[in-house]
Design a protein around this motif. Structure first.
Motif, PDB file in Angstrom:
ATOM      1  N   ARG C 564      56.534  45.953  30.865  1.00 43.85           N
ATOM      2  CA  ARG C 564      56.969  44.817  30.063  1.00 43.85           C
ATOM      3  C   ARG C 564      58.456  44.533  30.294  1.00 43.85           C
ATOM      4  O   ARG C 564      58.868  43.373  30.387  1.00 43.85           O
ATOM      5  N   ALA C 565      59.250  45.587  30.408  1.00 48.46           N
ATOM      6  CA  ALA C 565      60.681  45.394  30.657  1.00 48.46           C
ATOM      7  C   ALA C 565      60.894  44.783  32.036  1.00 48.46           C
ATOM      8  O   ALA C 565      61.730  43.888  32.220  1.00 48.46           O
ATOM      9  N   ALA C 566      60.099  45.236  32.997  1.00 48.25           N
ATOM     10  CA  ALA C 566      60.246  44.722  34.365  1.00 48.25           C
ATOM     11  C   ALA C 566      59.917  43.235  34.444  1.00 48.25           C
ATOM     12  O   ALA C 566      60.471  42.506  35.274  1.00 48.25           O
ATOM     13  N   THR C 567      59.025  42.777  33.569  1.00 45.66           N
ATOM     14  CA  THR C 567      58.688  41.350  33.528  1.00 45.66           C
ATOM     15  C   THR C 567      59.957  40.533  33.281  1.00 45.66           C
ATOM     16  O   THR C 567      60.146  39.460  33.858  1.00 45.66           O
ATOM     17  N   ILE C 568      60.830  41.057  32.444  1.00 47.80           N
ATOM     18  CA  ILE C 568      62.093  40.365  32.159  1.00 47.80           C
ATOM     19  C   ILE C 568      63.088  40.579  33.301  1.00 47.80           C
ATOM     20  O   ILE C 568      63.681  39.639  33.831  1.00 47.80           O
ATOM     21  N   LEU C 569      63.235  41.862  33.677  1.00 47.95           N
ATOM     22  CA  LEU C 569      64.281  42.196  34.652  1.00 47.95           C
ATOM     23  C   LEU C 569      64.037  41.557  36.012  1.00 47.95           C
ATOM     24  O   LEU C 569      64.961  41.347  36.792  1.00 47.95           O
ATOM     25  N   SER C 570      62.768  41.258  36.304  1.00 48.66           N
ATOM     26  CA  SER C 570      62.465  40.712  37.625  1.00 48.66           C
ATOM     27  C   SER C 570      62.756  39.217  37.716  1.00 48.66           C
ATOM     28  O   SER C 570      62.655  38.622  38.779  1.00 48.66           O
ATOM     29  N   GLN C 571      63.128  38.608  36.573  1.00 49.05           N
ATOM     30  CA  GLN C 571      63.457  37.186  36.631  1.00 49.05           C
ATOM     31  C   GLN C 571      64.975  37.024  36.759  1.00 49.05           C
ATOM     32  O   GLN C 571      65.735  37.766  36.150  1.00 49.05           O
ATOM     33  N   GLU C 572      65.363  36.041  37.561  1.00 50.54           N
ATOM     34  CA  GLU C 572      66.812  35.821  37.700  1.00 50.54           C
ATOM     35  C   GLU C 572      67.386  35.184  36.453  1.00 50.54           C
ATOM     36  O   GLU C 572      68.466  35.520  35.999  1.00 50.54           O
ATOM     37  N   GLU C 573      66.617  34.236  35.927  1.00 49.68           N
ATOM     38  CA  GLU C 573      67.074  33.538  34.731  1.00 49.68           C
ATOM     39  C   GLU C 573      65.968  33.498  33.702  1.00 49.68           C
ATOM     40  O   GLU C 573      64.797  33.563  34.048  1.00 49.68           O
ATOM     41  N   LEU C 574      66.352  33.391  32.450  1.00 45.20           N
ATOM     42  CA  LEU C 574      65.370  33.251  31.381  1.00 45.20           C
ATOM     43  C   LEU C 574      65.595  31.935  30.667  1.00 45.20           C
ATOM     44  O   LEU C 574      66.728  31.500  30.512  1.00 45.20           O
ATOM     45  N   GLU C 575      64.487  31.333  30.245  1.00 45.51           N
ATOM     46  CA  GLU C 575      64.624  30.138  29.424  1.00 45.51           C
ATOM     47  C   GLU C 575      64.911  30.580  28.002  1.00 45.51           C
ATOM     48  O   GLU C 575      64.335  31.553  27.517  1.00 45.51           O
ATOM     49  N   ILE C 576      65.796  29.859  27.331  1.00 46.28           N
ATOM     50  CA  ILE C 576      66.068  30.191  25.938  1.00 46.28           C
ATOM     51  C   ILE C 576      65.428  29.133  25.055  1.00 46.28           C
ATOM     52  O   ILE C 576      65.630  27.932  25.253  1.00 46.28           O
ATOM     53  N   ASP C 577      64.641  29.596  24.113  1.00 45.84           N
ATOM     54  CA  ASP C 577      63.966  28.690  23.193  1.00 45.84           C
ATOM     55  C   ASP C 577      65.000  27.780  22.531  1.00 45.84           C
ATOM     56  O   ASP C 577      65.970  28.257  21.951  1.00 45.84           O
TER      57      ASP C 577
END
Lengths: 292, 175, 652
Positions: C564-577
């Motif tokens: 689950r952590a890797a799902t986040i870490l593997s993205q360069e950017e995250l969308e913010i609600d």
């Protein structure tokens, strides 16, 4: 091919349950089974199991050894005998030390148990050895949809781990035979329940209560009659039916026949030859052939 | 150290328990230790409703080693030997066989054998079968015997003396 | 003029049997601004989604109202559907006519009326919804793992193997946790250290793992993708670069064998300079600053013997506590559990007799690296016991202590029975007092059967007390299998104590803004569907800090948390609600109340402009600042006062 078996009569059938023996001797030879009478058999030992299990094993081994001496397979029409003999085979095959011990004792009578011979009971003899097709060929007077309950008896279906003539929880071989005789086998929830006979020796009242309860259940379900395949069960359900009724405060009138008697009637054999006059339950209600 | 049944102040009879286990292992390969008291046996026991036999309790007492209590009880003689307990036990324990062994131990210890067992045993000793030919009554109240029905002679031990010798030998031995 | 579409879901019969969906749909179609209303059996299905998308196109909709279940269930689904159809996803309004209407009522007529009100107010809000666009945030591809037991070890290794940098913080001098204390593991009887040590070594040597042992998390700021963590490194008084792990300091220590060893559960002793256990990682000594004579009294004879003995000169009494900072994108919490102190169940005599011990203490007796080198000796006389009695569920399934099942007690006891039988032989009496025997895992029931065959005396019941007699311990137990009261005289009693949340779990939860469940363990976001997520995005939980569990389940959960952590870490950017707070700069007076109330440190004061600002990355949209703002300058996007008042007006 003709099937040949030594008829192992046990105690109860040849000393009082004559109807079973008569009907067996009438029907099976017509279906291609040769029954050989062998001298020297004794009790199978099962009735003594509560007293001394070793005696049970010894007596069964002795009877098997006699059959072996005559190079014959064994037909044991009594459920208790069939269990004793099968269980004895099982013990001797699994436990070489026991086999040696028992053989040591058998030697006194010049007997030996060496090979596991086939031991059959009425149900598997008819269903598996004779076969439904063959029985069908011999049905001359079909039973016209008679509603019949099959009582297997505990000892021919349990315990399954040593191999029994029919399934422990859903036996259907008697039903299949009944169907081919033109009867309508009825499923009833009490089918696998005990007849009570093993308690006859020391608690006869309780034994008869068990008998009464089962017969009462059958009666209440409007089933026309019952067949059984063991002299002990039959002794309870047929010979002692009136007494069994008293234990449950009911007037019981369930016609009870040996499966081989019903088979004989369907094959057109006379009730007299099949020992019907020895049945004490109201078999006349079934209005079969010359039964009065 | 020790376990005591505070009701009877009895201690487990581990030697008897061993004897019984040996007996069972030889005949049925049965190990009662595995019982986890689901009581499926008692739920389906043919004798329970009539005679209060509780097979699971028998096994529990056996596991606890309280053999004397069992051997001396009348309840072990109430089993109908319907074999449902053995057939249906999820742990392959066979209460019915334990009961047979307990009854055997009761007999071996000299306890009075109930009912007709003694008579049957004597009959076997004398002629090989639990009873001799009986007179039976027909539907029309006639009395008949085996030979009158055209049935062949009874099959029974030929040399009764030799046959008896074998049985007497068994009586002296333990399983 | 706005063009709104209303979609009424039957939810099978969940809604339709209590709300007249046809009438509701018909009603909605006449509402101001609504150009179309439809109803369907399952709006969340593919067919339902297609229906919505097609209707959006056909009627050129610019806003959507879905009358269905709670937005917690499907808001996300319907936002995506609307977006696919060409409507801004934030112009979707959910009217909850299931949980708030059909499930709550039985009178169909009245429920339908209520549903009409709910839909009418949702439409009024939909009319004023603004189209929003999420902003983005750069993800720091590093993880913080808190806790170095088997859970933290597994998570760290998984993430490190995925190529992410991991900072593993462990507060004890060595990683390993409770598992390192165990001798064998059930049901396979694998030697615990044989399977754990290689993993510990891997942690020590992995190029992607920074092991911060003897350290604690001091503070955490930031949010998913971008956390700033301050870590307090406690002084070891041993220079780890110089220490060779030779042990000369420990041998020399004046307090050698005089301090109770925590690792051995008090069954053994250590000195002030010590290594917790032989396979410790890092394999470096540590000086106990609460016990060391030099550190507590300033004087250790003429000079500290450890310092004199240390050839490489690694002992350094001048070391000070250090605070270091790391930046990470995700956090996994694996802080484990505490064993309940059995003195809480005083009647079992733990405090009275040294021969009453816990399973963890027995574990140290069984272990060949333990204080007795694996010999089972009765603590009071150091003799081999003739009888050992286990008491299960001590404090577990107990409304006065821990209401829950510890999930490992039964199997731990059975395992120890097996090992004791192996070590003590046939003659020793082993008794087990149990309530239910719970052997639910793979291979567990089979193991239980095996133990039943080992002449184990199983008593079904809970003893009332353990009496300490002169020579032995006495237990009365009513055994419900035989319906008899038995008296057991025994040499040793092994208590199987409850598993509890860490004593500092509440404090720690506050530090990370985590929620606790009623039992005091960390609460997962959903017990079935989000078992390792927390309510804080980017923070995950694994192992016994979430709830008691065995090693198998812990390792599975640890790998799940890593994934689950890797799902986040593997993205360069995250969308913010975008559904968060904003500031109306014209109205804001810069009073700073919002800065004070914000629990996420998302509000700051711009001193130059004299106004408050919102850090989009940190704001969770909790609404605290909106309620607190005295001048109505704090606004929650798409939950404005005007929008909400319109809704209320429509309901009234």
């Amino acid at each position: 091919m003709k099937k040949k078996y030594s008829l192992f009569p046990g105690c109860l059938m040849p000393t009082e349950q004559y109807a079973y023996e008569l009907s067996i001797r009438e029907t099976l030879p017509l279906l291609g089974v040769e029954l050989v009478d062998v001298e020297g058999f004794s009790c199978c030992g099962e009735p003594m199991k509560s007293v001394n299990q070793l005696l049970t094993v010894y007596l069964s081994a002795r009877n098997l050894a006699i059959a072996e001496k005559h190079h014959l397979d064994v037909f044991a029409p009594c459920a208790m005998c069939h269990l004793a003999l099968t269980e004895c085979q099982h013990i001797l095959e699994e436990n070489p030390a026991m086999k040696e011990r028992i053989n040591g004792m058998l030697a006194a009578e010049g007997l030996q148990y060496t090979v596991k011979r086939q031991v059959v009971h009425t149900v598997d003899l008819l269903y598996d050895q004779v076969g439904i097709e063959k029985i069908k060929e011999h049905v001359k007077k079909p039973l016209n949809g008679l509603k019949i309950a099959a009582h297997y008896g505990c000892h021919i279906i349990r315990p399954s781990e040593i191999g029994r003539p029919d399934d422990s929880e859903n036996p259907q071989k008697i039903e299949a035979i009944l169907k081919v005789l033109g009867a309508e086998p009825v499923n009833y929830p009490q089918k696998l329940d005990c007849c009570g006979a093993p308690l006859l020796a020391n608690l006869p009242e309780s034994a008869l209560t068990k008998t009464g309860q089962k017969l009462q259940a059958i009666q209440e379900q409007g089933i026309q009659g019952m067949v059984d395949v063991c002299p002990w069960c039959h002794k309870m359900f047929d010979s002692r039916q009136t007494k069994a009724g008293e234990t449950v405060a009911a007037k019981l009138d369930v016609p009870v026949l040996y499966l081989t008697q019903l088979l004989g009637l369907a094959m057109g054999i006379s009730g007299e030859k099949l020992g019907l006059e020895l049945n004490l339950s109201p078999v006349e209600k079934l209005q079969l052939g010359d039964v009065k | 150290m020790s376990i005591i049944d505070l009701t009877s102040m009895g201690e487990p009879q581990s030697d008897l328990r061993k004897e019984l286990n040996d007996r069972l292992t030889k005949l049925q390969d049965e190990i009662s230790d595995y019982c986890f008291q689901c009581a499926k046996c008692t739920s389906g026991c043919e004798s329970h409703k009539l005679l209060e036999l509780e097979p699971h309790k028998i096994v529990a007492l056996l596991k606890r080693g309280l053999l004397n209590e069992l051997v001396n009880s009348d309840v072990i003689w109430t089993c109908m030997t319907c074999l449902k307990c053995r057939e249906r036990c999820p742990q392959r324990v066979a209460p019915v066989e334990i009961l047979f062994a307990l009854k055997n131990m009761a007999v071996a210890s000299g306890k009075q054998i109930p009912g007709k067992y003694t008579g049957m045993l004597q009959s076997i000793l004398s002629m090989g079968l639990i009873q001799d030919i009986q007179q039976t009554t027909t539907r029309t109240n006639k009395t008949l015997k085996r030979d009158e029905l055209g049935l062949p002679p009874l099959s029974k031990p030929i040399d009764v003396v030799k046959f008896q010798a074998g049985i007497m030998k068994i009586a002296m031995e333990k399983v | 003029m706005r063009r709104i579409g209303v979609f009424v879901c039957h939810c099978g019969i969940n809604i339709a049997q209590t709300v007249d969906v046809e009438a509701l749909s018909e009603y909605a179609s006449h509402l101001n601004g609504v150009v179309v209303a439809k109803h369907y059996k399952y709006m969340c299905s593919d067919v339902g989604a297609t229906l919505i998308k097609d209707t959006i196109k056909e009627f050129k909709l610019d806003g959507v109202v879905i009358a269905s279940c709670s937005p917690r269930m499907h808001e996300h689904t319907f936002r995506r559907v609307a977006n696919d159809g060409g409507v801004n996803p934030y112009r979707v309004e959910i009217s909850n006519i299931r949980e708030q209407c059909s499930w709550a009522h039985s009178n169909k007529e009245q429920a339908t009326e209520k549903a009409k009100y709910l839909v009418r107010s949702a439409v009024s809000k939909a009319l004023s919804l603004e189209p929003l666009k999420p902003s983005t945030l750069k993800v720091i591809p590093e993880a913080l793992v808190i806790g170095g037991g088997i859970a933290g070890i597994q998570t760290s290794l998984d993430l490190a193997d995925d190529g992410f940098k991991v900072h593993l913080v462990e507060r004890e001098p060595s990683i390993g946790g409770h598992m390192a204390q165990l001798d064998k593991t059930f049901p396979t009887l694998d030697c615990s250290s044989c399977i754990l040590t290689p993993k510990m070594m891997e942690v020590a040597n992995h190029e992607n793992i920074e092991l911060l042992s003897y350290s604690e998390v001091a503070s955490i700021e930031g949010s998913i993708g971008n956390y700033t963590v301050k870590i307090r490194k406690k002084p070891r008084y041993v220079d780890v670069d110089k220490c060779t792990g030779c042990g000369d300091c420990a041998t020399a220590c004046r307090l050698k064998d005089r301090i109770v060893s925590e690792f051995n559960q008090g069954m053994g002793k250590r000195g002030a300079a010590y290594m917790p256990f032989p396979q410790a990682v890092p394999l470096k000594y540590v000086i106990d600053d609460k016990k060391c004579l030099f550190l507590t009294k300033g004087k250790c004879g003429d000079e500290p013997l450890c310092k004199k003995a240390c050839a490489p000169g690694a002992i350094n009494f001048d070391q000070k506590e250090e605070i270091i900072e790391r930046k990470v994108g995700a956090i996994v919490v694996a802080t484990g559990y505490d064993v309940m102190d059995p003195t809480a169940v005083y009647e079992y005599g733990y405090e009275v007799s040294p021969d009453v011990i816990t399973t963890l203490e027995m574990e140290r007796l069984i272990s060949s690296s333990g204080p007795t080198k694996g010999e089972i000796l009765r603590p009071s006389n150091q003799q081999k016991p003739k009888s050992v009695t286990f008491i299960l569920c001590v404090g577990s399934r107990d409304e006065t202590q821990c209401t829950w099942c510890c999930r490992i007690g039964c199997m731990t006891a059975l395992k120890q029975v097996y090992l004791l039988r192996e070590k003590l032989g046939e003659d020793v009496e082993i008794n087990v007092c149990y309530n239910d025997l719970r052997s639910f895992g793979k291979g567990y029931e089979e193991f239980y059967r095996k133990v039943r065959g080992l002449h184990t005396n199983m008593f079904r019941g809970r003893p009332s007390e353990v009496r300490t007699m002169k020579e032995y311990l006495k237990i009365d137990i009513f055994d419900t299998t035989t319906n008899k009261l038995f008296e057991i005289k025994t040499d040793m009693v092994v208590l199987v104590p409850a598993m509890m949340p860490r004593t500092d779990a509440t404090e720690f939860a506050r530090l990370l803004h985590l929620t606790l469940s009623g039992d005091g363990f960390f609460l997962e976001a959903h017990p079935k569907l989000r078992p390792v997520d927390t309510f804080v995005n980017g923070i995950f939980i694994a192992g016994c800090c979430q709830a008691p569990k065995d090693i198998q389940d812990t390792v599975s959960q640890a790998s799940a948390a890593a994934s689950r952590a890797a799902t986040i870490l593997s993205q360069e950017e995250l969308e913010i609600d975008p559904l968060i707070a904003m500031v109306d700069e014209d109205v804001c007076t810069g009073c700073g109340i919002c800065v004070e109330v914000c629990p996420y440190e998302a509000r700051t004061l711009n001193e130059r402009k004299r106004i408050a600002e919102v850090n989009d990355a940190l704001c969770t949209g909790c609404g605290g600042c909106i309620a607190a703002c005295p001048s109505n300058a704090s606004i929650h996007k798409n939950f404005t006062k005007k929008q909400l008042l319109n809704m209320v007006d429509d309901i009234m």
